[in-house]
Design an enzyme around this catalytic site. Structure first.
Site, short mmCIF file in Angstrom:
data_model
loop_
_atom_site.label_atom_id
_atom_site.label_comp_id
_atom_site.label_asym_id
_atom_site.label_seq_id
_atom_site.Cartn_x
_atom_site.Cartn_y
_atom_site.Cartn_z
N ASP A 227 2.05 -1.50 1.86
CA ASP A 227 0.71 -0.97 1.56
C ASP A 227 -0.17 -0.99 2.80
OD1 ASP A 227 0.86 -3.73 1.46
OD2 ASP A 227 -0.38 -3.95 -0.34
N ASP A 251 10.41 6.93 1.50
CA ASP A 251 10.08 8.20 0.86
C ASP A 251 8.58 8.45 0.93
OD1 ASP A 251 10.10 10.50 -0.64
OD2 ASP A 251 10.98 9.61 -2.43
N ASP A 255 6.43 10.94 3.99
CA ASP A 255 5.61 12.08 3.57
C ASP A 255 4.17 11.91 4.03
OD1 ASP A 255 7.70 13.37 2.42
OD2 ASP A 255 6.97 13.30 0.37
#
Length: 373
Positions: A227, A251, A255
Site C-alpha cells: 500500500d 498486477d 498498471d
C-alpha cells in the site's frame, strides 16, 4: 556466422495484427541492415483461433511456442465471443501459454520519454526521466493457490475462496531475475509485500533478504509494504529502479505505474521462464494494451508498444543489445519530432496513423544506422 533464431508470432485479435505488421517491417529492416537471421512462424490465438478452430489456443501452437527461442504476442480479446464459457474466452490463450511455458517473471517497464512527459496526469517534473522496471511473479500467489472456488454454506449463503501461497523456490527464482536486472541498471531493488498482515508476505521478505545476503550483496535492497508502494509511485516514482513483488500486488502496481507514462499504447512487457541447461529460456513479449476492438481496422492504433516489445525480445532473448537500443532511440527521436498517434496526441503535434508511425521509426533507424556506421 549469425545463428538463426526461431520466432513465433501470435498477432491475436483487434489491433494486434495491425501493430504486428509494423514489427514485421522492422524485423525485415534488421535482417537486411544488421544481419538478424530469423525463422518466423505465425499462428492464431484468441478470438481469431476460436473463429477457425473453436478454441482460443491449440495444443499445436503451445508446442510451437515451446520450440521457439521467443514468442512475440499481440493482443487477445473480442466482445463477439462474450457468450462462450469461461474456459473458452479469448484471454485463456495467454494464460495457457504462461502456464505451459512456466513463464514466472513478468517484466513491466514504465519509462517516460522526454517528449511525452506532458502526457502524464502527474506533473511533468514528477515523471520526467522516469525509468522503472516492475518484476511481477506470474504463475503463483492468490491467482493459482489452492483451495479456491465458490461454495454454498449450510444457511444457503455463498462464500468465495482464494488462497495466497508462495514457496521459497518460487520467491527465489523471481527475485533472482530482479537482482540480475538491477545489476544492469541502477543496482537497486525494492521488494514489495504485506508482511505486516500476511504470512506469505513475511516469508517473501525473509526469503528475499536471505537471497540478497547470499548471492547479491552488491545490490542495494529495500523493502516496502504494497500500500505504501502504491502511494510512493504517485508521490515520487523516480525513487524506484527495480520493484519485485508477487502476482496480485504486481498486477495492481504495474498498471498504476503504466499510467504514470501517459498512455498504455507506449508500454511493452516481457514474461520470462527459467534458464534451461542448454542456455535457452522460454520468453513471451507483448504490449500491455488490450485488443482495442473499438478502433480495430481503422489504422489509428499506436504500434510503439508492440515495437518496443520487440526491442525487449532482442535484448533479453537474442542478446542483441545494440539492435534493441537502436529501436528505442529511433522511437524516442520520432516522438521528439512531434509525431503522435491518437492516444498520445497533444496540441501542436502532428497526428499520424499506425502505418505512418511505423514508417517514421524505420526512417529514423536508417538515419541512426548511417551515423553509427
Amino acid at each position: 556466422m549469425t545463428s538463426t533464431r526461431k520466432l513465433l508470432v501470435l498477432p491475436g485479435d483487434g489491433i494486434g495484427p495491425e501493430v504486428m505488421r509494423e514489427v514485421a517491417h522492422i524485423a525485415g529492416w534488421l535482417r537486411h541492415h544488421r544481419g538478424l537471421a530469423l525463422d518466423i512462424d505465425e499462428d492464431l490465438v484468441g478470438g481469431a483461433s476460436l473463429a477457425v478452430h473453436g478454441v482460443p489456443i491449440r495444443d499445436a501452437v503451445i508446442e510451437k511456442a515451446k520450440a521457439a527461442d521467443a514468442v512475440l504476442f499481440g493482443s487477445v480479446g473480442d466482445p463477439a465471443w462474450g457468450h462462450v464459457g469461461f474456459d473458452k474466452r479469448p484471454e485463456v490463450a495467454i494464460l495457457k501459454l504462461r502456464q505451459a511455458l512456466d513463464l514466472f517473471a513478468n517484466l513491466r517497464p514504465a519509462q517516460v520519454f522526454d517528449a511525452l512527459a506532458e502526457a502524464s496526469t502527474l506533473k511533468p517534473e514528477i515523471v520526467r526521466g522516469l525509468d522503472i522496471m516492475i518484476v511481477r511473479e506470474t504463475v503463483g500467489g492468490i491467482y493459482f493457490g489452492e483451495p479456491r472456488g465458490i461454495e454454498t454454506l449450510p444457511d444457503g449463503s455463498r462464500r468465495g475462496i482464494n488462497t495466497e501461497v508462495y514457496t521459497t523456490a518460487e520467491i527465489e527464482r523471481v527475485s533472482r531475475v530482479a537482482f540480475d536486472l538491477a545489476r544492469a541498471r541502477s543496482n537497486r531493488v525494492c521488494s514489495v509485500e504485506k508482511c505486516n498482515v500476511m504470512e506469505s508476505g513475511l516469508l517473501w521478505r525473509e526469503v528475499v533478504t536471505d537471497l540478497h545476503k547470499r548471492e547479491y550483496p552488491d545490490v542495494q535492497l529495500s523493502h516496502m509494504l504494497a500500500d505504501n508502494c502504491a502511494m510512493q509511485l504517485v508521490r515520487d516514482p523516480r525513487q524506484f529502479d527495480v520493484i519485485v513483488t508477487g502476482n496480485l500486488f504486481g498486477d495492481l502496481l504495474s498498471d498504476l505505474a503504466s499510467m504514470l507514462t501517459g498512455s498504455l499504447g507506449m508500454l511493452p512487457s516481457a514474461t520470462l521462464g527459467a534458464v534451461q541447461d542448454d542456455g535457452r529460456r522460454a520468453a513471451l513479449y507483448e504490449p500491455i494494451h488490450g485488443s482495442a476492438p473499438d478502433i480495430a481496422g481503422k489504422g489509428i492504433a499506436n504500434p510503439l508498444a508492440q515495437i518496443l516489445s520487440f526491442a525487449m525480445l532482442l535484448r533479453y532473448s537474442f542478446d542483441r543489445e545494440d539492435d534493441a537500443a537502436l529501436i528505442e532511440k529511433a522511437v524516442s527521436n520520432v516522438l521528439a519530432s512531434g509525431l503522435r498517434t491518437a492516444d498520445i496526441m497533444s496540441d501542436g503535434m502532428a497526428r499520424v496513423g499506425t502505418e505512418m508511425m511505423g514508417q517514421a521509426v524505420l526512417r529514423e533507424m536508417d538515419k541512426l544506422n548511417v551515423t553509427q556506421a
